[in-house]
Scaffold this motif. Sequence first.
Motif, PDB file in Angstrom:
ATOM      1  N   PHE A  72       0.838  -1.200   0.000  1.00  0.00           N
ATOM      2  CA  PHE A  72       0.000   0.000   0.000  1.00  0.00           C
ATOM      3  C   PHE A  72       0.877   1.256   0.000  1.00  0.00           C
ATOM      4  N   LEU A  73       1.914   1.245   0.839  1.00  0.00           N
ATOM      5  CA  LEU A  73       2.824   2.393   0.872  1.00  0.00           C
ATOM      6  C   LEU A  73       3.472   2.616  -0.484  1.00  0.00           C
ATOM      7  N   LYS A  74       3.898   1.531  -1.127  1.00  0.00           N
ATOM      8  CA  LYS A  74       4.555   1.637  -2.430  1.00  0.00           C
ATOM      9  C   LYS A  74       3.607   2.213  -3.481  1.00  0.00           C
ATOM     10  N   ASN A  89      -3.169  12.668   7.020  1.00  0.00           N
ATOM     11  CA  ASN A  89      -2.101  12.519   6.025  1.00  0.00           C
ATOM     12  C   ASN A  89      -1.040  11.504   6.439  1.00  0.00           C
ATOM     13  N   LYS A  90      -1.166  10.952   7.621  1.00  0.00           N
ATOM     14  CA  LYS A  90      -0.198   9.954   8.086  1.00  0.00           C
ATOM     15  C   LYS A  90      -0.450   8.632   7.367  1.00  0.00           C
ATOM     16  N   PRO A  91       0.604   7.929   6.945  1.00  0.00           N
ATOM     17  CA  PRO A  91       0.408   6.679   6.186  1.00  0.00           C
ATOM     18  C   PRO A  91      -0.381   5.624   6.938  1.00  0.00           C
ATOM     19  N   THR A  92      -0.231   5.548   8.253  1.00  0.00           N
ATOM     20  CA  THR A  92      -0.961   4.535   9.030  1.00  0.00           C
ATOM     21  C   THR A  92      -2.470   4.774   8.976  1.00  0.00           C
ATOM     22  N   GLN A  98      -8.372   3.905   3.939  1.00  0.00           N
ATOM     23  CA  GLN A  98      -8.551   3.700   2.508  1.00  0.00           C
ATOM     24  C   GLN A  98      -8.357   2.256   2.063  1.00  0.00           C
ATOM     25  N   ASP A  99      -7.677   1.458   2.879  1.00  0.00           N
ATOM     26  CA  ASP A  99      -7.453   0.061   2.492  1.00  0.00           C
ATOM     27  C   ASP A  99      -8.263  -0.894   3.366  1.00  0.00           C
ATOM     28  N   LEU A 100      -7.963  -0.942   4.658  1.00  0.00           N
ATOM     29  CA  LEU A 100      -8.608  -1.930   5.520  1.00  0.00           C
ATOM     30  C   LEU A 100     -10.109  -1.682   5.674  1.00  0.00           C
ATOM     31  N   ALA A 106     -16.587  -3.142   1.590  1.00  0.00           N
ATOM     32  CA  ALA A 106     -16.877  -3.794   0.309  1.00  0.00           C
ATOM     33  C   ALA A 106     -17.123  -5.286   0.453  1.00  0.00           C
ATOM     34  N   GLY A 107     -16.966  -5.800   1.673  1.00  0.00           N
ATOM     35  CA  GLY A 107     -17.174  -7.230   1.897  1.00  0.00           C
ATOM     36  C   GLY A 107     -16.006  -8.098   1.486  1.00  0.00           C
ATOM     37  N   GLU A 108     -14.852  -7.479   1.244  1.00  0.00           N
ATOM     38  CA  GLU A 108     -13.673  -8.229   0.811  1.00  0.00           C
ATOM     39  C   GLU A 108     -12.813  -8.692   1.985  1.00  0.00           C
ATOM     40  N   LEU A 109     -13.095  -8.167   3.184  1.00  0.00           N
ATOM     41  CA  LEU A 109     -12.268  -8.465   4.357  1.00  0.00           C
ATOM     42  C   LEU A 109     -13.159  -8.460   5.588  1.00  0.00           C
ATOM     43  N   ASN A 110     -12.966  -9.441   6.470  1.00  0.00           N
ATOM     44  CA  ASN A 110     -13.707  -9.448   7.725  1.00  0.00           C
ATOM     45  C   ASN A 110     -13.175  -8.353   8.639  1.00  0.00           C
TER      46      ASN A 110
END
Length: 408
Positions: A72-74, A89-92, A98-100, A106-110
Amino acid sequence: MLTIVQSDDFKTEIQTPFCKTKSSIQLKGFPTFYEDGEYVMPINLWMNHLVNVKRAKNINSNVRAISRYWRFLKSHELSWKDFPTIKSNKPTYIFRNQDLLASVKAGELNSSTAAVYMNHIIKFYEWAYYERLINFSKENKPFEVEFVSIKTTGMLAHINRNYVVRSSDLRIRVPKRTPEQSLNPLTEDEVKLYSRALKEQSIEFQIHQLLQLMCGLRIEEACTFPAKLVKRCDPNKYHIQVSIGPHNGVLTKFGSVRTIEIPTLLMNKMHRYLISERRLKREAKADEPIAELLITNRGKPYTTNAIQRHFSLTRNYIHNELNTHFQHRTHDLRATYGTFRLASLLDEKVGLSPFDAMSLIMGWMGHKDEKTTWRYLNFINRSKASIRAVCFLDQVMESVINEHEDLS
């Protein structure tokens, strides 16, 4: 591009304090990360810490969490150790939101998996700070530390009603679920769908998944299923029973020994694979004899990480090629076996009492606590969908197992 290679065990020299002599110690290999061919120092030091200092028995979720974060960082051109003053604005926080959380929505991850991943990232930063790989300040820090009050439950709750734990504002809340809700077995339609997708996968992955679906094995148990237990069986018999545990190399939970049932149709499929030219070629690539049945094309035993990757590809195949949403984990195949098999034992034609049926399932699945097995009975009683016994799984398995499969 981020790549992960499992390193071999290695020796390293250590200098004993106040002594001129040096000695060497044997350390275990660990998942080693490379980014565009470059050694990723902070991650690899953390992996070594988990394996050789903390002596963690299983770091699969750590590997998945940090690799997801690093990719994700890359992709967003972010640095792992630069934290702007503004929290958003912090990456964490960007990774969390935006990811987890986006994947959960979206139902892609519990949500529980997302929470575990986020916790691993927090632990990684705490370790990096302790090892002085990164400096924190009031402005430059990956998260805010918080103290959360937890309500006490149990016999002494009236004496001490709450206790305080240290947490962070990055934590992801997981909705409370009943024990029955934590089970997520496949429905009949989903089993049929998965069997269609499974036909397109390798014979090794098919066998592994069928061991979970038809025998209730955990992912590690199916990976370490030994070749010496495989034999050709009388096709007129329905099941055979075998003992698994540390005594024959199977990594069972808590190192327990138990007896499982294997359909003869599946055992004969495994036997054809065992003596196939395909497996012999793979075994020839190994540096030493392999006890496990399933072998990769590199001459190595299958790992849980490899199975998870194959499962993810299969799930994507279902989504892209079969145009169906399929939100399951490999462990859900074991839950599917438990619910369908228990339903078959409770069938009026079988005539078993709920207690006897529960005892059999508890033994076959290796449940240490009978409360775990009772969840399956409660799930069946509360489920609106009818579960038509284990013969349904047999029908699906027959569609996957082909006597004329190509094993060259």
